[in-house]
Enzyme design. Structure first.
Site: not given
Lengths: 137, 137, 137, 137, 137, 137
Positions: E39, E79-80, E41, E126, E14, E33
């Site tokens: 980037h 996810d991914h 998480h 996060e 994100h 950010c």
């Protein structure tokens, strides 16, 4: 050489009990681990392989494939099972201690790995405070 | 009011199985948790009490005393035991799920706490991914 | 050979301070670790021994016995103690860094292990982000 | 010799994608890791150095200095970055797998360490369940 | 009432970036950010439901069913994935902060739960150091 | 309302000792925590604030700003300090138990938060097994 580790978990029952020994001796040696009606653990297994990362994929080995092999070779057989009674590759009468489990797991796993990949280490946590490691010899 | 939590661990075997149901139904409902020969877990129990810190000691309650009470009321009875068979305060035929365990543990614990201390919450981890919480009602 | 690790914890105060140095130099070298009135840590010690699992018990070494030895050799002496002042086996004037602690702990522990068991590794976490390991040489 | 480890964290985006391959092949090989719009991880890096503790400071190496070197050599360049696009020391077209990252990180780090200190091991967690280790050869 | 929590994980990319703002303002507000190339998480989501344990099964809700619902409602979609670009239920232009994610996840999840089960809390990590919680209002 | 938590750590020395009591009574009440030369802990503090996420930033509160406030209000004063001797906002003679610390930390923190943000909870881990929580009343 780069080492890749895949972590898998399973939950199992077991007890420690030598059939040739009296109840007194079993309790003296194994304490609460000899409880007749079993006890159990959440086991965490770290499987480490060793190899040269592939120039295209950057993988020592595809971690998903490694996970699938660990599942079919080991965790499918021990997860939600009784380690003394239910697992074909744990011989009857051999204590299912973490030390013995890593040896049996090693034997299960090595034939299934690709030839260019060496199994380097198995590390099995029985609790947060006790774990066994095996390097194949 | 300051809340104090003491964490205790125990390792136990159990299975989920309704005696009135067929094997098929038990397996359909409980999956691998119905394995006839049991499985087990490393349980982690968080016991939270609530009170006003003592002006001399600064303690809501002495954490060592709380630990000793949890041990005598709960973990001495369930650690290295079979939750279906070995524990007097878990009624036969009641499933030893985490949800039911926190209710039984609450009943065991409350009579033993000092009158000025209220039991606020029990939180029981069955695995890293599943836990139950109970607030007494 | 199978490696068995037992994890033990202790909480201690310490500071880093070279008596021959000025306050300025101590602060320049050690920063906040030189605080005159001490600071402290929750230490976590991983003790790894190496041996052949016993054919009867399946134990490299009884983890409870290993725990009892670690307690009497090490943690009884350092838990809730000041590592600069209170521990007979840490020489005065030697900095109680994690690097030095694992050497002193090694010396304490080796004479107490059974002859067939080799101490393989000590790993000491000072925080989640800093740890020292020692293999005896 | 005592080994000292410093743990540092960073958060980054990446994808696995071989430019010479079709989308079908990339997806077949890399699965969800080939998602066109990237995904990301919280990485945890364990940097282990090896040396003789200094007789005055008791340090194999000052852990704060080691942390500062890791920051300037590695984490400043990868934290909150895209590992495929934003990092000068990761060559274009090389997959930013954990296996390749530890090799690149090793090359970044070794020139910056003091001569008496040997870099012993890099261990990079991509998730709680997958990590790579490199010992420099 | 007993609260049951299921923990699920996902890895995503994100960035935080307000389209109406200049690059300078975005960087001033969001710091790293706002990195243009994203980037990411490893997110950990705790889903807590509340209900009365079933007298037969002892379940507030079958944890496997809860896991399957969380997967189909949430983690399959994130996810991914890129949280700014790839997820239908995250509106374009809304920042994918953990605070906003728990609100969107709540909206996804509630229609899929059985009527006798109340969603009580979503907790989203996060990083190890930052998490958001939402109780539905 | 969405709750945001920021986790910060500090390492400190302390002891529990009531000046008006004899050594015997102090030892009887506090055990090893009364060690004259102190002991210490790695403390972990979870600071939870409550508010409505900003429509532009998606932040309940900027987690970096929250971290900076926690640092200046609390951790700068207690990290690598002696909680009995070195901290202006901990009154002499009051025991630095986790229960009292969360009350003092609350008083330090609330005046520094933005007016639209409510401090909801402080949670302080003294060890992995003992923690205190405070909600401001």
């Amino acid at each position: 050489m780069v080492y890749l580790t895949r972590v898998e978990k399973f939950n199992a029952a077991h007890k420690l009990w030598v059939a040739e020994w009296s109840e007194e001796k079993n309790t003296a040696v194994f304490g609460r681990c000899a409880n007749a009606n079993w006890h159990g653990h959440n086991y965490t297994l770290h499987v480490t392989v060793k190899g040269k990362p592939d120039p295209y994929t950057g993988f020592t080995m595809d971690a998903r494939k490694l996970g699938a092999i660990v599942k079919s070779a080991i965790t499918d057989h021990v997860d939600h099972r009784n380690l003394n009674l239910d697992v074909p590759f744990i011989p009857t009468g051999i204590q299912p201690t973490s030390e013995n489990l890593v040896i049996f797991f090693w034997q299960q796993l090595t034939p299934l790995l690709p030839p260019e990949i060496a199994l380097y280490r198995l590390k099995l946590y029985e609790t947060d405070s006790i774990y066994a490691e095996y390097f194949g010899e």
